[in-house]
Motif scaffolding. Structure first.
Motif, mmCIF file in Angstrom:
data_model
loop_
_atom_site.group_PDB
_atom_site.id
_atom_site.type_symbol
_atom_site.label_atom_id
_atom_site.label_comp_id
_atom_site.label_asym_id
_atom_site.label_seq_id
_atom_site.Cartn_x
_atom_site.Cartn_y
_atom_site.Cartn_z
ATOM 1 N N ASP A 1 0.833 -1.219 0.000
ATOM 2 C CA ASP A 1 0.000 0.000 0.000
ATOM 3 C C ASP A 1 0.865 1.265 0.000
ATOM 4 O O ASP A 1 0.573 2.225 -0.710
ATOM 5 N N ASP A 2 1.947 1.243 0.786
ATOM 6 C CA ASP A 2 2.849 2.416 0.833
ATOM 7 C C ASP A 2 3.431 2.708 -0.554
ATOM 8 O O ASP A 2 3.454 3.846 -1.018
ATOM 9 N N MET A 3 3.893 1.629 -1.190
ATOM 10 C CA MET A 3 4.549 1.785 -2.503
ATOM 11 C C MET A 3 3.532 2.263 -3.556
ATOM 12 O O MET A 3 3.804 3.155 -4.357
ATOM 13 N N ASN A 4 2.348 1.658 -3.493
ATOM 14 C CA ASN A 4 1.294 2.002 -4.451
ATOM 15 C C ASN A 4 0.862 3.469 -4.265
ATOM 16 O O ASN A 4 0.693 4.208 -5.239
ATOM 17 N N ARG A 5 0.725 3.869 -2.988
ATOM 18 C CA ARG A 5 0.276 5.242 -2.722
ATOM 19 C C ARG A 5 1.317 6.249 -3.237
ATOM 20 O O ARG A 5 0.978 7.255 -3.833
ATOM 21 N N LYS A 6 2.601 5.912 -3.012
ATOM 22 C CA LYS A 6 3.657 6.829 -3.484
ATOM 23 C C LYS A 6 3.614 6.944 -4.997
ATOM 24 O O LYS A 6 3.739 8.028 -5.554
ATOM 25 N N MET A 7 3.422 5.810 -5.666
ATOM 26 C CA MET A 7 3.370 5.847 -7.136
ATOM 27 C C MET A 7 2.203 6.741 -7.601
ATOM 28 O O MET A 7 2.360 7.583 -8.487
ATOM 29 N N ILE A 8 1.040 6.582 -6.943
ATOM 30 C CA ILE A 8 -0.126 7.379 -7.349
ATOM 31 C C ILE A 8 0.144 8.872 -7.119
ATOM 32 O O ILE A 8 -0.124 9.717 -7.970
ATOM 33 N N GLN A 9 0.728 9.181 -5.942
ATOM 34 C CA GLN A 9 1.036 10.599 -5.667
ATOM 35 C C GLN A 9 2.022 11.145 -6.700
ATOM 36 O O GLN A 9 1.888 12.274 -7.167
ATOM 37 N N ASN A 10 2.990 10.323 -7.071
ATOM 38 C CA ASN A 10 3.973 10.767 -8.072
ATOM 39 C C ASN A 10 3.308 11.044 -9.415
ATOM 40 O O ASN A 10 3.631 12.012 -10.100
ATOM 41 N N ILE A 11 2.376 10.158 -9.794
ATOM 42 C CA ILE A 11 1.671 10.354 -11.075
ATOM 43 C C ILE A 11 0.874 11.661 -11.025
ATOM 44 O O ILE A 11 0.922 12.485 -11.944
ATOM 45 N N LEU A 12 0.157 11.858 -9.913
ATOM 46 C CA LEU A 12 -0.664 13.076 -9.790
ATOM 47 C C LEU A 12 0.220 14.319 -9.874
ATOM 48 O O LEU A 12 -0.096 15.277 -10.573
ATOM 49 N N LEU A 13 1.343 14.260 -9.192
ATOM 50 C CA LEU A 13 2.265 15.393 -9.183
ATOM 51 C C LEU A 13 2.870 15.611 -10.571
ATOM 52 O O LEU A 13 2.955 16.741 -11.058
ATOM 53 N N SER A 14 3.243 14.512 -11.208
ATOM 54 C CA SER A 14 3.955 14.655 -12.484
ATOM 55 C C SER A 14 3.021 15.142 -13.595
ATOM 56 O O SER A 14 3.474 15.749 -14.558
ATOM 57 N N LEU A 15 1.728 14.915 -13.435
ATOM 58 C CA LEU A 15 0.807 15.425 -14.460
ATOM 59 C C LEU A 15 0.516 16.901 -14.253
ATOM 60 O O LEU A 15 -0.133 17.543 -15.068
ATOM 61 N N GLY A 16 0.986 17.424 -13.135
ATOM 62 C CA GLY A 16 0.806 18.852 -12.905
ATOM 63 C C GLY A 16 1.903 19.673 -13.564
ATOM 64 O O GLY A 16 1.739 20.863 -13.775
ATOM 65 N N THR A 17 3.012 19.047 -13.930
ATOM 66 C CA THR A 17 4.155 19.845 -14.362
ATOM 67 C C THR A 17 3.933 20.556 -15.689
ATOM 68 O O THR A 17 4.541 21.574 -15.945
ATOM 69 N N LEU A 18 3.052 20.018 -16.516
ATOM 70 C CA LEU A 18 2.777 20.691 -17.786
ATOM 71 C C LEU A 18 2.237 22.093 -17.527
ATOM 72 O O LEU A 18 2.533 23.026 -18.255
ATOM 73 N N GLN A 19 1.461 22.181 -16.437
ATOM 74 C CA GLN A 19 0.828 23.452 -16.099
ATOM 75 C C GLN A 19 1.874 24.536 -15.845
ATOM 76 O O GLN A 19 1.630 25.714 -16.085
ATOM 77 N N GLN A 20 3.052 24.101 -15.345
ATOM 78 C CA GLN A 20 4.068 25.105 -14.991
ATOM 79 C C GLN A 20 4.856 25.603 -16.204
ATOM 80 O O GLN A 20 5.688 26.482 -16.089
ATOM 81 N N LEU A 21 4.625 24.975 -17.362
ATOM 82 C CA LEU A 21 5.359 25.438 -18.537
ATOM 83 C C LEU A 21 4.732 26.736 -19.036
ATOM 84 O O LEU A 21 3.518 26.897 -18.982
ATOM 85 N N PRO A 22 5.555 27.672 -19.545
ATOM 86 C CA PRO A 22 5.042 29.010 -19.859
ATOM 87 C C PRO A 22 3.760 29.063 -20.709
ATOM 88 O O PRO A 22 2.744 29.468 -20.203
ATOM 89 N N PRO A 23 3.743 28.586 -21.963
ATOM 90 C CA PRO A 23 2.438 28.696 -22.603
ATOM 91 C C PRO A 23 1.548 27.586 -22.063
ATOM 92 O O PRO A 23 2.061 26.583 -21.572
ATOM 93 N N GLN A 24 0.269 27.769 -22.151
ATOM 94 C CA GLN A 24 -0.634 26.763 -21.610
ATOM 95 C C GLN A 24 -0.725 25.542 -22.517
ATOM 96 O O GLN A 24 -1.436 24.589 -22.229
ATOM 97 N N SER A 25 -0.015 25.590 -23.619
ATOM 98 C CA SER A 25 -0.045 24.412 -24.483
ATOM 99 C C SER A 25 1.387 24.013 -24.838
ATOM 100 O O SER A 25 2.242 24.872 -25.046
ATOM 101 N N VAL A 26 1.648 22.711 -24.849
ATOM 102 C CA VAL A 26 3.000 22.255 -25.185
ATOM 103 C C VAL A 26 2.939 21.175 -26.256
ATOM 104 O O VAL A 26 1.954 20.449 -26.366
ATOM 105 N N ARG A 27 4.026 21.114 -27.023
ATOM 106 C CA ARG A 27 4.172 20.036 -27.998
ATOM 107 C C ARG A 27 5.111 19.008 -27.406
ATOM 108 O O ARG A 27 6.157 19.351 -26.859
ATOM 109 N N THR A 28 4.745 17.745 -27.537
ATOM 110 C CA THR A 28 5.604 16.687 -27.003
ATOM 111 C C THR A 28 5.323 15.396 -27.768
ATOM 112 O O THR A 28 4.277 15.269 -28.414
ATOM 113 N N GLY A 29 6.256 14.459 -27.677
ATOM 114 C CA GLY A 29 5.981 13.124 -28.201
ATOM 115 C C GLY A 29 5.156 12.410 -27.138
ATOM 116 O O GLY A 29 5.524 12.435 -25.960
#
Ligand code: HEM
Length: 443
Positions: free
Chosen positions: A81-109
Protein backbone atom coordinates in the motif's frame (compact mmCIF):
# COMPACT_ATOMS: atom_id res chain seq x y z
CA UNK A 1 16.55 -22.50 -28.43
CA UNK A 2 18.03 -23.71 -31.73
CA UNK A 3 17.20 -27.39 -32.30
CA UNK A 4 14.87 -27.39 -29.30
CA UNK A 5 11.39 -28.87 -29.79
CA UNK A 6 8.63 -26.33 -29.30
CA UNK A 7 4.88 -26.65 -28.68
CA UNK A 8 2.40 -23.81 -29.06
CA UNK A 9 -0.87 -23.78 -27.14
CA UNK A 10 -3.63 -21.40 -28.16
CA UNK A 11 -6.74 -22.84 -26.50
CA UNK A 12 -7.68 -21.44 -23.06
CA UNK A 13 -8.90 -24.79 -21.67
CA UNK A 14 -5.58 -26.43 -22.56
CA UNK A 15 -3.71 -23.46 -21.10
CA UNK A 16 -5.53 -23.97 -17.83
CA UNK A 17 -4.50 -27.64 -17.77
CA UNK A 18 -0.91 -26.56 -18.51
CA UNK A 19 -0.90 -24.01 -15.72
CA UNK A 20 -2.05 -26.61 -13.19
CA UNK A 21 1.02 -28.74 -13.99
CA UNK A 22 3.43 -25.97 -13.08
CA UNK A 23 6.10 -28.26 -11.61
CA UNK A 24 6.62 -30.27 -14.81
CA UNK A 25 5.68 -27.46 -17.20
CA UNK A 26 7.78 -24.94 -15.38
CA UNK A 27 8.42 -21.21 -15.59
CA UNK A 28 11.38 -20.77 -13.16
CA UNK A 29 13.98 -22.39 -15.50
CA UNK A 30 12.87 -20.07 -18.31
CA UNK A 31 13.02 -17.03 -16.06
CA UNK A 32 16.47 -18.00 -14.72
CA UNK A 33 17.78 -18.46 -18.26
CA UNK A 34 16.28 -15.12 -19.34
CA UNK A 35 17.74 -13.30 -16.32
CA UNK A 36 21.23 -14.80 -16.81
CA UNK A 37 21.31 -13.84 -20.50
CA UNK A 38 19.62 -10.46 -20.39
CA UNK A 39 21.20 -9.14 -17.19
CA UNK A 40 24.80 -10.09 -18.05
CA UNK A 41 25.68 -11.64 -14.68
CA UNK A 42 28.94 -13.45 -13.79
CA UNK A 43 29.39 -17.24 -14.14
CA UNK A 44 29.16 -17.60 -10.35
CA UNK A 45 25.82 -15.76 -10.36
CA UNK A 46 24.51 -17.93 -13.21
CA UNK A 47 25.06 -21.00 -11.04
CA UNK A 48 23.21 -19.36 -8.11
CA UNK A 49 20.32 -18.17 -10.30
CA UNK A 50 19.93 -21.60 -11.92
CA UNK A 51 20.14 -23.57 -8.66
CA UNK A 52 17.01 -25.58 -7.78
CA UNK A 53 14.91 -24.04 -10.56
CA UNK A 54 12.87 -27.25 -10.64
CA UNK A 55 11.95 -26.80 -6.98
CA UNK A 56 13.05 -30.42 -6.33
CA UNK A 57 14.87 -29.25 -3.18
CA UNK A 58 11.84 -27.38 -1.87
CA UNK A 59 11.28 -23.63 -1.70
CA UNK A 60 14.96 -22.75 -1.32
CA UNK A 61 17.47 -21.03 -3.58
CA UNK A 62 17.44 -17.72 -5.42
CA UNK A 63 14.80 -18.66 -8.01
CA UNK A 64 12.20 -20.05 -5.60
CA UNK A 65 12.80 -17.42 -2.93
CA UNK A 66 12.71 -14.44 -5.25
CA UNK A 67 9.39 -15.66 -6.70
CA UNK A 68 7.93 -15.69 -3.16
CA UNK A 69 9.61 -12.40 -2.19
CA UNK A 70 8.24 -10.52 -5.22
CA UNK A 71 4.77 -11.94 -4.78
CA UNK A 72 4.60 -11.05 -1.11
CA UNK A 73 5.87 -7.51 -1.82
CA UNK A 74 3.19 -7.03 -4.47
CA UNK A 75 0.30 -8.52 -2.45
CA UNK A 76 -2.10 -6.36 -0.43
CA UNK A 77 -0.53 -5.25 2.84
CA UNK A 78 1.14 -2.20 4.38
CA UNK A 79 4.36 -2.46 2.34
CA UNK A 80 2.50 -2.72 -0.95
CA UNK A 81 0.00 0.00 0.00
CA UNK A 82 2.85 2.42 0.83
CA UNK A 83 4.55 1.79 -2.50
CA UNK A 84 1.29 2.00 -4.45
CA UNK A 85 0.28 5.24 -2.72
CA UNK A 86 3.66 6.83 -3.48
CA UNK A 87 3.37 5.85 -7.14
CA UNK A 88 -0.13 7.38 -7.35
CA UNK A 89 1.04 10.60 -5.67
CA UNK A 90 3.97 10.77 -8.07
CA UNK A 91 1.67 10.35 -11.08
CA UNK A 92 -0.66 13.08 -9.79
CA UNK A 93 2.26 15.39 -9.18
CA UNK A 94 3.95 14.65 -12.48
CA UNK A 95 0.81 15.43 -14.46
CA UNK A 96 0.81 18.85 -12.90
CA UNK A 97 4.16 19.85 -14.36
CA UNK A 98 2.78 20.69 -17.79
CA UNK A 99 0.83 23.45 -16.10
CA UNK A 100 4.07 25.11 -14.99
CA UNK A 101 5.36 25.44 -18.54
CA UNK A 102 5.04 29.01 -19.86
CA UNK A 103 2.44 28.70 -22.60
CA UNK A 104 -0.63 26.76 -21.61
CA UNK A 105 -0.04 24.41 -24.48
CA UNK A 106 3.00 22.25 -25.19
CA UNK A 107 4.17 20.04 -28.00
CA UNK A 108 5.60 16.69 -27.00
CA UNK A 109 5.98 13.12 -28.20
CA UNK A 110 3.19 11.14 -26.53
CA UNK A 111 5.42 8.09 -25.98
CA UNK A 112 8.23 10.27 -24.65
CA UNK A 113 5.85 11.97 -22.27
CA UNK A 114 4.35 8.71 -20.97
CA UNK A 115 7.74 7.02 -20.71
CA UNK A 116 9.25 9.78 -18.60
CA UNK A 117 6.20 10.01 -16.28
CA UNK A 118 5.89 6.24 -15.75
CA UNK A 119 9.64 5.81 -15.26
CA UNK A 120 10.02 8.54 -12.66
CA UNK A 121 6.76 7.81 -10.81
CA UNK A 122 7.35 4.06 -10.60
CA UNK A 123 11.05 3.99 -9.82
CA UNK A 124 10.68 6.68 -7.15
CA UNK A 125 7.94 4.63 -5.47
CA UNK A 126 10.01 1.44 -5.67
CA UNK A 127 13.52 2.72 -4.87
CA UNK A 128 12.69 5.59 -2.52
CA UNK A 129 14.60 8.83 -1.86
CA UNK A 130 17.89 7.52 -3.27
CA UNK A 131 16.26 6.28 -6.48
CA UNK A 132 19.09 5.90 -9.03
CA UNK A 133 16.65 6.81 -11.81
CA UNK A 134 16.54 10.41 -10.62
CA UNK A 135 19.66 10.71 -12.80
CA UNK A 136 18.56 11.27 -16.43
CA UNK A 137 21.66 9.51 -17.71
CA UNK A 138 20.51 6.33 -15.94
CA UNK A 139 17.00 6.65 -17.40
CA UNK A 140 18.36 7.12 -20.94
CA UNK A 141 20.76 4.21 -20.47
CA UNK A 142 17.93 1.94 -19.34
CA UNK A 143 15.80 2.70 -22.42
CA UNK A 144 18.81 2.11 -24.71
CA UNK A 145 19.14 -1.26 -23.06
CA UNK A 146 15.41 -1.96 -23.49
CA UNK A 147 15.56 -1.15 -27.20
CA UNK A 148 18.26 -3.81 -27.56
CA UNK A 149 16.59 -6.62 -25.58
CA UNK A 150 15.92 -8.84 -28.54
CA UNK A 151 19.47 -8.58 -29.88
CA UNK A 152 20.94 -9.20 -26.43
CA UNK A 153 18.71 -12.24 -25.89
CA UNK A 154 18.81 -13.98 -29.25
CA UNK A 155 20.95 -11.85 -31.54
CA UNK A 156 24.19 -12.81 -33.24
CA UNK A 157 27.25 -11.31 -31.51
CA UNK A 158 25.30 -8.96 -29.23
CA UNK A 159 28.55 -7.42 -27.97
CA UNK A 160 28.83 -5.86 -31.44
CA UNK A 161 25.23 -5.59 -32.66
CA UNK A 162 23.77 -4.40 -29.34
CA UNK A 163 26.74 -2.39 -28.11
CA UNK A 164 24.68 0.65 -27.07
CA UNK A 165 22.22 -1.52 -25.18
CA UNK A 166 24.94 -3.38 -23.33
CA UNK A 167 26.66 -0.11 -22.41
CA UNK A 168 23.31 1.15 -21.12
CA UNK A 169 22.82 -1.98 -19.04
CA UNK A 170 26.29 -1.58 -17.50
CA UNK A 171 25.61 2.04 -16.58
CA UNK A 172 22.26 1.19 -14.93
CA UNK A 173 23.76 -1.77 -13.04
CA UNK A 174 26.58 0.47 -11.75
CA UNK A 175 24.06 3.05 -10.55
CA UNK A 176 22.05 0.37 -8.73
CA UNK A 177 25.25 -1.06 -7.24
CA UNK A 178 26.06 2.38 -5.82
CA UNK A 179 22.49 2.62 -4.50
CA UNK A 180 22.98 -0.68 -2.65
CA UNK A 181 26.38 0.36 -1.32
CA UNK A 182 24.82 3.61 -0.03
CA UNK A 183 22.09 1.48 1.59
CA UNK A 184 19.46 3.23 -0.51
CA UNK A 185 17.27 0.11 -0.46
CA UNK A 186 16.81 0.48 3.30
CA UNK A 187 14.62 3.52 2.65
CA UNK A 188 13.13 2.00 -0.52
CA UNK A 189 9.95 -0.04 -0.93
CA UNK A 190 9.30 -3.54 0.31
CA UNK A 191 9.88 -4.75 -3.27
CA UNK A 192 13.37 -3.21 -3.45
CA UNK A 193 14.28 -4.55 0.01
CA UNK A 194 12.92 -8.05 -0.60
CA UNK A 195 14.81 -8.44 -3.87
CA UNK A 196 18.07 -7.23 -2.33
CA UNK A 197 17.69 -9.53 0.71
CA UNK A 198 17.05 -12.62 -1.43
CA UNK A 199 20.06 -11.87 -3.62
CA UNK A 200 22.48 -11.38 -0.76
CA UNK A 201 21.09 -14.29 1.27
CA UNK A 202 21.75 -16.61 -1.66
CA UNK A 203 25.37 -15.56 -1.97
CA UNK A 204 25.24 -13.12 -4.89
CA UNK A 205 27.81 -10.34 -4.88
CA UNK A 206 26.49 -6.77 -4.74
CA UNK A 207 27.61 -6.33 -8.37
CA UNK A 208 25.53 -9.31 -9.52
CA UNK A 209 22.58 -8.36 -7.31
CA UNK A 210 22.62 -4.96 -9.06
CA UNK A 211 22.85 -6.58 -12.52
CA UNK A 212 19.85 -8.79 -11.73
CA UNK A 213 17.95 -5.79 -10.44
CA UNK A 214 18.14 -4.32 -13.94
CA UNK A 215 15.87 -7.27 -14.84
CA UNK A 216 13.54 -6.21 -12.02
CA UNK A 217 13.30 -2.75 -13.59
CA UNK A 218 12.16 -4.41 -16.83
CA UNK A 219 9.20 -5.93 -14.95
CA UNK A 220 8.15 -2.73 -13.19
CA UNK A 221 8.14 -0.26 -16.09
CA UNK A 222 8.62 -1.78 -19.54
CA UNK A 223 5.03 -3.01 -20.06
CA UNK A 224 3.30 -0.19 -18.21
CA UNK A 225 4.69 2.43 -20.60
CA UNK A 226 3.06 1.08 -23.80
CA UNK A 227 -0.08 0.18 -21.81
CA UNK A 228 -0.46 3.84 -20.77
CA UNK A 229 0.52 5.12 -24.22
CA UNK A 230 -2.09 3.02 -26.07
CA UNK A 231 -4.79 3.70 -23.47
CA UNK A 232 -4.40 7.45 -24.00
CA UNK A 233 -4.13 6.96 -27.74
CA UNK A 234 -7.42 5.03 -28.03
CA UNK A 235 -9.27 7.41 -25.72
CA UNK A 236 -8.21 10.61 -27.51
CA UNK A 237 -8.51 9.08 -30.98
CA UNK A 238 -12.21 8.38 -30.30
CA UNK A 239 -13.94 11.67 -29.33
CA UNK A 240 -17.18 10.03 -28.09
CA UNK A 241 -15.18 7.73 -25.88
CA UNK A 242 -13.22 10.68 -24.49
CA UNK A 243 -16.48 12.50 -23.64
CA UNK A 244 -18.00 9.42 -21.98
CA UNK A 245 -14.88 8.70 -19.95
CA UNK A 246 -14.64 12.33 -18.84
CA UNK A 247 -18.24 12.16 -17.59
CA UNK A 248 -17.61 8.87 -15.82
CA UNK A 249 -14.37 9.95 -14.14
CA UNK A 250 -15.96 13.20 -12.98
CA UNK A 251 -18.30 11.15 -10.76
CA UNK A 252 -15.40 9.92 -8.60
CA UNK A 253 -13.69 13.29 -8.23
CA UNK A 254 -14.60 15.78 -5.51
CA UNK A 255 -13.62 19.42 -5.62
CA UNK A 256 -12.64 21.54 -2.63
CA UNK A 257 -10.97 24.91 -2.46
CA UNK A 258 -7.77 25.60 -0.62
CA UNK A 259 -5.34 28.51 -0.31
CA UNK A 260 -3.15 26.78 -2.91
CA UNK A 261 -6.01 26.56 -5.40
CA UNK A 262 -8.83 24.15 -6.27
CA UNK A 263 -8.04 20.58 -5.19
CA UNK A 264 -9.57 17.74 -7.21
CA UNK A 265 -9.53 14.56 -5.10
CA UNK A 266 -9.68 11.35 -7.11
CA UNK A 267 -11.27 8.40 -5.32
CA UNK A 268 -8.91 5.64 -6.46
CA UNK A 269 -11.17 2.77 -5.35
CA UNK A 270 -14.09 4.50 -7.06
CA UNK A 271 -12.04 4.73 -10.23
CA UNK A 272 -11.91 0.93 -10.36
CA UNK A 273 -15.39 0.24 -9.00
CA UNK A 274 -17.49 2.99 -10.57
CA UNK A 275 -15.77 3.72 -13.88
CA UNK A 276 -16.57 0.58 -15.91
CA UNK A 277 -15.88 2.26 -19.24
CA UNK A 278 -12.41 3.44 -18.24
CA UNK A 279 -11.56 -0.01 -16.82
CA UNK A 280 -12.93 -1.72 -19.91
CA UNK A 281 -10.95 0.60 -22.18
CA UNK A 282 -7.76 -0.29 -20.31
CA UNK A 283 -8.46 -4.03 -20.50
CA UNK A 284 -9.37 -3.82 -24.17
CA UNK A 285 -6.16 -1.88 -24.79
CA UNK A 286 -4.21 -4.74 -23.22
CA UNK A 287 -6.19 -7.34 -25.17
CA UNK A 288 -5.71 -5.52 -28.44
CA UNK A 289 -2.02 -4.64 -28.02
CA UNK A 290 -0.61 -7.54 -25.93
CA UNK A 291 2.16 -9.65 -27.41
CA UNK A 292 3.23 -11.44 -24.22
CA UNK A 293 4.15 -15.07 -24.71
CA UNK A 294 4.03 -17.28 -21.61
CA UNK A 295 6.90 -19.74 -21.93
CA UNK A 296 7.36 -22.99 -20.01
CA UNK A 297 10.05 -25.67 -19.99
CA UNK A 298 8.97 -29.33 -20.06
CA UNK A 299 10.87 -30.88 -17.15
CA UNK A 300 9.94 -34.51 -17.95
CA UNK A 301 7.97 -36.40 -20.59
CA UNK A 302 4.39 -35.36 -19.91
CA UNK A 303 1.01 -36.35 -21.34
CA UNK A 304 -1.05 -33.18 -21.46
CA UNK A 305 -4.81 -33.52 -21.09
CA UNK A 306 -4.54 -37.31 -21.63
CA UNK A 307 -3.69 -36.83 -25.31
CA UNK A 308 -0.61 -34.74 -26.09
CA UNK A 309 2.87 -36.10 -25.43
CA UNK A 310 5.29 -33.30 -24.52
CA UNK A 311 8.94 -34.34 -24.61
CA UNK A 312 11.35 -33.55 -21.78
CA UNK A 313 13.47 -30.39 -22.31
CA UNK A 314 11.17 -29.01 -24.98
CA UNK A 315 9.66 -25.54 -24.78
CA UNK A 316 6.00 -24.67 -24.59
CA UNK A 317 4.61 -21.31 -25.65
CA UNK A 318 1.21 -19.67 -25.02
CA UNK A 319 1.08 -16.55 -27.23
CA UNK A 320 -1.43 -13.94 -26.07
CA UNK A 321 -1.69 -12.32 -29.49
CA UNK A 322 -3.13 -15.41 -31.21
CA UNK A 323 -5.52 -16.07 -28.32
CA UNK A 324 -6.66 -12.45 -28.18
CA UNK A 325 -7.47 -12.41 -31.90
CA UNK A 326 -9.39 -15.71 -31.89
CA UNK A 327 -12.92 -15.02 -33.19
CA UNK A 328 -14.31 -18.18 -31.59
CA UNK A 329 -13.39 -16.63 -28.23
CA UNK A 330 -13.96 -12.91 -28.77
CA UNK A 331 -16.57 -12.80 -31.52
CA UNK A 332 -16.48 -11.59 -35.07
CA UNK A 333 -15.02 -8.22 -34.03
CA UNK A 334 -11.97 -9.77 -32.34
CA UNK A 335 -9.63 -7.70 -34.53
CA UNK A 336 -11.33 -4.42 -33.67
CA UNK A 337 -10.78 -2.19 -30.68
CA UNK A 338 -14.07 -2.20 -28.77
CA UNK A 339 -13.76 0.00 -25.69
CA UNK A 340 -16.94 -1.43 -24.18
CA UNK A 341 -15.99 -5.10 -24.58
CA UNK A 342 -15.22 -5.59 -20.88
CA UNK A 343 -18.14 -3.61 -19.48
CA UNK A 344 -19.89 -6.16 -17.26
CA UNK A 345 -23.38 -6.02 -18.78
CA UNK A 346 -22.09 -7.15 -22.17
CA UNK A 347 -23.77 -10.37 -23.25
CA UNK A 348 -21.59 -13.50 -22.98
CA UNK A 349 -20.46 -14.95 -26.28
CA UNK A 350 -22.96 -17.24 -27.98
CA UNK A 351 -21.22 -19.74 -30.18
CA UNK A 352 -19.72 -18.11 -33.23
CA UNK A 353 -21.94 -15.03 -33.32
CA UNK A 354 -22.20 -11.51 -32.06
CA UNK A 355 -19.88 -8.59 -32.28
CA UNK A 356 -20.15 -7.38 -28.68
CA UNK A 357 -18.98 -10.39 -26.74
CA UNK A 358 -17.30 -11.42 -23.56
CA UNK A 359 -14.84 -14.29 -23.68
CA UNK A 360 -13.98 -16.63 -20.78
CA UNK A 361 -11.59 -15.01 -18.28
CA UNK A 362 -8.86 -17.53 -19.17
CA UNK A 363 -8.78 -16.10 -22.70
CA UNK A 364 -7.38 -12.82 -21.39
CA UNK A 365 -3.62 -13.38 -21.37
CA UNK A 366 -2.03 -9.92 -21.10
CA UNK A 367 -0.91 -10.65 -17.52
CA UNK A 368 -0.14 -14.33 -18.16
CA UNK A 369 -1.81 -16.77 -15.79
CA UNK A 370 -1.55 -19.55 -13.20
CA UNK A 371 1.29 -19.43 -10.67
CA UNK A 372 3.10 -16.77 -12.70
CA UNK A 373 0.13 -14.47 -13.22
CA UNK A 374 1.74 -11.02 -13.14
CA UNK A 375 1.93 -10.01 -9.46
CA UNK A 376 2.26 -6.34 -10.48
CA UNK A 377 -1.09 -6.20 -12.30
CA UNK A 378 -2.85 -4.21 -9.55
CA UNK A 379 0.02 -1.72 -9.36
CA UNK A 380 0.07 -1.34 -13.15
CA UNK A 381 -3.72 -1.03 -13.35
CA UNK A 382 -3.78 1.72 -10.71
CA UNK A 383 -0.97 3.52 -12.48
CA UNK A 384 -2.58 3.57 -15.91
CA UNK A 385 -6.11 4.30 -14.63
CA UNK A 386 -4.96 7.24 -12.50
CA UNK A 387 -2.82 8.60 -15.31
CA UNK A 388 -5.66 8.34 -17.83
CA UNK A 389 -8.26 9.77 -15.42
CA UNK A 390 -6.25 12.87 -14.52
CA UNK A 391 -5.07 13.36 -18.08
CA UNK A 392 -8.58 13.36 -19.56
CA UNK A 393 -9.88 15.76 -16.93
CA UNK A 394 -7.03 18.19 -17.15
CA UNK A 395 -5.87 18.15 -20.75
CA UNK A 396 -7.01 18.37 -24.30
CA UNK A 397 -4.67 16.66 -26.70
CA UNK A 398 -4.47 16.51 -30.50
CA UNK A 399 -1.84 15.18 -32.90
CA UNK A 400 0.08 17.97 -34.65
CA UNK A 401 -0.75 16.33 -38.00
CA UNK A 402 -4.43 16.94 -37.22
CA UNK A 403 -5.37 13.26 -37.55
CA UNK A 404 -5.01 10.41 -35.07
CA UNK A 405 -3.58 7.57 -37.10
CA UNK A 406 -2.54 4.24 -35.66
CA UNK A 407 1.27 4.02 -35.67
CA UNK A 408 2.89 0.94 -37.17
CA UNK A 409 4.49 -1.54 -34.76
CA UNK A 410 6.74 -3.58 -37.06
CA UNK A 411 9.90 -2.97 -35.02
CA UNK A 412 8.36 -4.01 -31.73
CA UNK A 413 10.70 -6.44 -29.95
CA UNK A 414 9.62 -10.05 -29.51
CA UNK A 415 10.26 -10.03 -25.78
CA UNK A 416 7.90 -7.10 -25.17
CA UNK A 417 4.62 -7.72 -23.40
CA UNK A 418 2.86 -5.17 -25.60
CA UNK A 419 3.33 -3.76 -29.07
CA UNK A 420 5.34 -0.56 -29.20
CA UNK A 421 4.86 2.19 -31.79
CA UNK A 422 7.65 2.40 -34.40
CA UNK A 423 7.47 6.18 -34.24
CA UNK A 424 6.27 8.53 -31.57
CA UNK A 425 3.16 10.65 -32.14
CA UNK A 426 3.77 14.37 -31.81
CA UNK A 427 0.89 15.90 -29.88
CA UNK A 428 -0.19 19.32 -28.73
CA UNK A 429 -1.36 19.21 -25.14
CA UNK A 430 -3.28 22.09 -23.60
CA UNK A 431 -4.86 22.66 -20.22
CA UNK A 432 -8.67 22.54 -20.32
CA UNK A 433 -10.61 25.61 -19.36
CA UNK A 434 -11.30 25.57 -15.65
CA UNK A 435 -8.32 23.35 -14.84
CA UNK A 436 -5.61 26.03 -15.13
CA UNK A 437 -4.91 26.15 -11.40
CA UNK A 438 -6.07 22.65 -10.57
CA UNK A 439 -4.21 20.50 -8.08
CA UNK A 440 -4.94 16.78 -8.13
CA UNK A 441 -4.83 14.57 -5.05
CA UNK A 442 -5.96 11.07 -4.19
CA UNK A 443 -8.96 10.81 -1.93
C1 HEM B 1 0.55 -3.30 -18.03
C2 HEM B 1 1.62 -3.66 -17.38
C3 HEM B 1 2.10 -5.08 -17.20
C4 HEM B 1 1.89 -6.17 -17.99
C5 HEM B 1 1.11 -6.25 -19.31
C6 HEM B 1 2.58 -7.29 -17.36
C7 HEM B 1 2.60 -8.59 -17.86
C8 HEM B 1 3.30 -9.65 -17.28
C9 HEM B 1 3.39 -10.98 -17.84
C10 HEM B 1 2.73 -11.41 -19.13
C11 HEM B 1 4.15 -11.72 -17.01
C12 HEM B 1 4.59 -13.18 -17.21
C13 HEM B 1 3.50 -14.15 -16.79
C14 HEM B 1 3.67 -15.54 -17.36
O1 HEM B 1 4.62 -15.86 -18.09
O2 HEM B 1 2.78 -16.34 -17.09
C15 HEM B 1 4.56 -10.86 -15.91
C16 HEM B 1 5.37 -11.26 -14.87
C17 HEM B 1 5.78 -10.43 -13.86
N1 HEM B 1 5.40 -9.12 -13.66
FE1 HEM B 1 4.19 -8.03 -14.85
N2 HEM B 1 3.18 -6.85 -16.21
C18 HEM B 1 2.91 -5.51 -16.08
C19 HEM B 1 3.33 -4.67 -15.05
C20 HEM B 1 4.06 -5.08 -13.95
C21 HEM B 1 4.43 -4.23 -12.84
C22 HEM B 1 4.06 -2.75 -12.72
C23 HEM B 1 5.15 -5.01 -11.97
C24 HEM B 1 5.77 -4.64 -10.64
C25 HEM B 1 5.51 -3.55 -9.95
C26 HEM B 1 5.24 -6.35 -12.54
C27 HEM B 1 5.89 -7.41 -11.96
C28 HEM B 1 6.01 -8.67 -12.52
C29 HEM B 1 6.83 -9.72 -11.94
C30 HEM B 1 7.68 -9.62 -10.67
C31 HEM B 1 6.69 -10.84 -12.78
C32 HEM B 1 7.37 -12.21 -12.63
C33 HEM B 1 6.46 -13.13 -11.86
C34 HEM B 1 7.12 -14.41 -11.42
O3 HEM B 1 8.33 -14.59 -11.51
O4 HEM B 1 6.37 -15.28 -10.98
N3 HEM B 1 4.55 -6.35 -13.73
N4 HEM B 1 4.03 -9.60 -16.09
Amino acid sequence: MLGQKMYIITKPDLIQVTQKQHKVLAYPPVEADFASKVCGVSQAAKAIVNHNVSGAEGETGFSMESHVAMRSALSPGKGFDDMNRKMIQNILLSLGTLQQLPPQSVRTGLMDFVRSRVTSSTTDAVYGPQNPFRDHAVVDAFWHFQQNFTSILIGVLPSITARKGIAGRTLVAKAIEQYYRNKGHESGSILARNRYDVSLKNGLSIEDAARLEVGGVIAIIVNTVPAAFWTLFFIYATPDLLDDIRREVQTVVTLRHSERGPIHSVDIKGLKQHCPLLSSTFQETLRHRATAVSVRKVMEDTILDDQWLLKKDSILQMPSRIIHKDQSLWGSNADDFDARRFVKDQKPLKSGSGSKTRAPAAAFRAFGGGTTLCPGRHFATDEVLVMAAVFVLRYDMAPTTGVWSMPSTNQSGIVNGLLEPDNDIEVEVSVRKGYEEAIFACG
